[in-house]
Design a protein around this motif. Sequence first.
Motif, PDB file in Angstrom:
ATOM      1  N   SER A  40     -16.937  76.207  58.829  1.00 18.79           N
ATOM      2  CA  SER A  40     -17.431  75.348  59.911  1.00 18.79           C
ATOM      3  C   SER A  40     -16.454  74.212  60.193  1.00 18.79           C
ATOM      4  CB  SER A  40     -18.827  74.810  59.604  1.00 18.79           C
ATOM      5  OG  SER A  40     -18.814  74.027  58.435  1.00 18.79           O
ATOM      6  N   THR A  41     -15.840  73.680  59.150  1.00 17.64           N
ATOM      7  CA  THR A  41     -14.859  72.614  59.341  1.00 17.64           C
ATOM      8  C   THR A  41     -13.631  73.136  60.079  1.00 17.64           C
ATOM      9  OG1 THR A  41     -15.654  71.509  57.343  1.00 17.64           O
ATOM     10  CG2 THR A  41     -13.502  70.822  58.180  1.00 17.64           C
ATOM     11  N   LEU A  74     -26.941  72.332  64.440  1.00 14.72           N
ATOM     12  CA  LEU A  74     -26.131  71.325  63.751  1.00 14.72           C
ATOM     13  C   LEU A  74     -24.651  71.517  64.060  1.00 14.72           C
ATOM     14  CD1 LEU A  74     -27.888  71.164  60.272  1.00 14.72           C
ATOM     15  CD2 LEU A  74     -27.769  69.340  61.979  1.00 14.72           C
ATOM     16  N   GLY A  75     -24.211  72.772  64.125  1.00 14.11           N
ATOM     17  CA  GLY A  75     -22.821  73.052  64.472  1.00 14.11           C
ATOM     18  C   GLY A  75     -22.464  72.502  65.843  1.00 14.11           C
ATOM     19  N   ALA A 131     -20.497  60.517  61.605  1.00 16.84           N
ATOM     20  CA  ALA A 131     -20.301  61.563  60.595  1.00 16.84           C
ATOM     21  C   ALA A 131     -21.253  62.735  60.813  1.00 16.84           C
ATOM     22  CB  ALA A 131     -20.529  60.966  59.200  1.00 16.84           C
ATOM     23  N   PRO A 132     -20.836  63.918  60.360  1.00 16.23           N
ATOM     24  CA  PRO A 132     -21.731  65.065  60.453  1.00 16.23           C
ATOM     25  C   PRO A 132     -22.902  64.915  59.491  1.00 16.23           C
ATOM     26  CG  PRO A 132     -19.785  65.655  59.208  1.00 16.23           C
ATOM     27  CD  PRO A 132     -19.558  64.271  59.743  1.00 16.23           C
ATOM     28  N   GLU A 141     -14.479  73.120  63.632  1.00 19.41           N
ATOM     29  CA  GLU A 141     -14.504  71.757  64.161  1.00 19.41           C
ATOM     30  C   GLU A 141     -13.090  71.213  64.357  1.00 19.41           C
ATOM     31  OE1 GLU A 141     -16.988  69.986  61.206  1.00 19.41           O
ATOM     32  OE2 GLU A 141     -18.782  70.997  61.973  1.00 19.41           O
ATOM     33  N   HIS A 168     -22.332  68.684  65.734  1.00 21.34           N
ATOM     34  CA  HIS A 168     -21.076  68.191  65.171  1.00 21.34           C
ATOM     35  C   HIS A 168     -19.969  68.179  66.229  1.00 21.34           C
ATOM     36  CE1 HIS A 168     -22.322  69.244  60.772  1.00 21.34           C
ATOM     37  NE2 HIS A 168     -23.067  68.310  61.311  1.00 21.34           N
ATOM     38  N   LYS A 194     -20.448  65.205  68.387  1.00 24.61           N
ATOM     39  CA  LYS A 194     -19.988  64.002  67.693  1.00 24.61           C
ATOM     40  C   LYS A 194     -18.477  63.877  67.796  1.00 24.61           C
ATOM     41  CE  LYS A 194     -23.846  63.519  64.479  1.00 24.61           C
ATOM     42  NZ  LYS A 194     -24.248  63.433  63.049  1.00 24.61           N
ATOM     43  N   ILE A 195     -17.763  64.998  67.740  1.00 33.63           N
ATOM     44  CA  ILE A 195     -16.313  64.974  67.932  1.00 33.63           C
ATOM     45  C   ILE A 195     -15.999  64.473  69.335  1.00 33.63           C
ATOM     46  CG2 ILE A 195     -14.257  66.443  68.157  1.00 33.63           C
ATOM     47  CD1 ILE A 195     -15.464  68.112  65.799  1.00 33.63           C
TER      48      ILE A 195
END
Length: 85
Positions: A64-65, A38-39, A17-18, A68, A42, A45-46
């Motif tokens: 931001s979502t 952080l961006g 998770a972010p 992503e 994320h 993480k994807i």
Amino acid sequence: MHAANRDLTLAGVIVVAPGVFPSAEADELITDEQKAALGELHLRKIDLADRVLVVNPGGYIGESTTREIAYARATGKPISFTDPG
């Protein structure tokens, strides 16, 4: 997001998770450089994920979502939403 994380974890799913910080905390303590880092984190993480679950109560998806989601689509990750609305 916490409920989805809990439910998936209890179902035996590995959740990546972010990092999530309350708005007031983020505005006061996180620098622009940290936000950018952080961006990117994320997105990494994807890269690790088999699929992406977007937790979007009421159908809301922020800037931001949106970025992503576009990245996940570009890398061919399956995407689902908690609230397609």
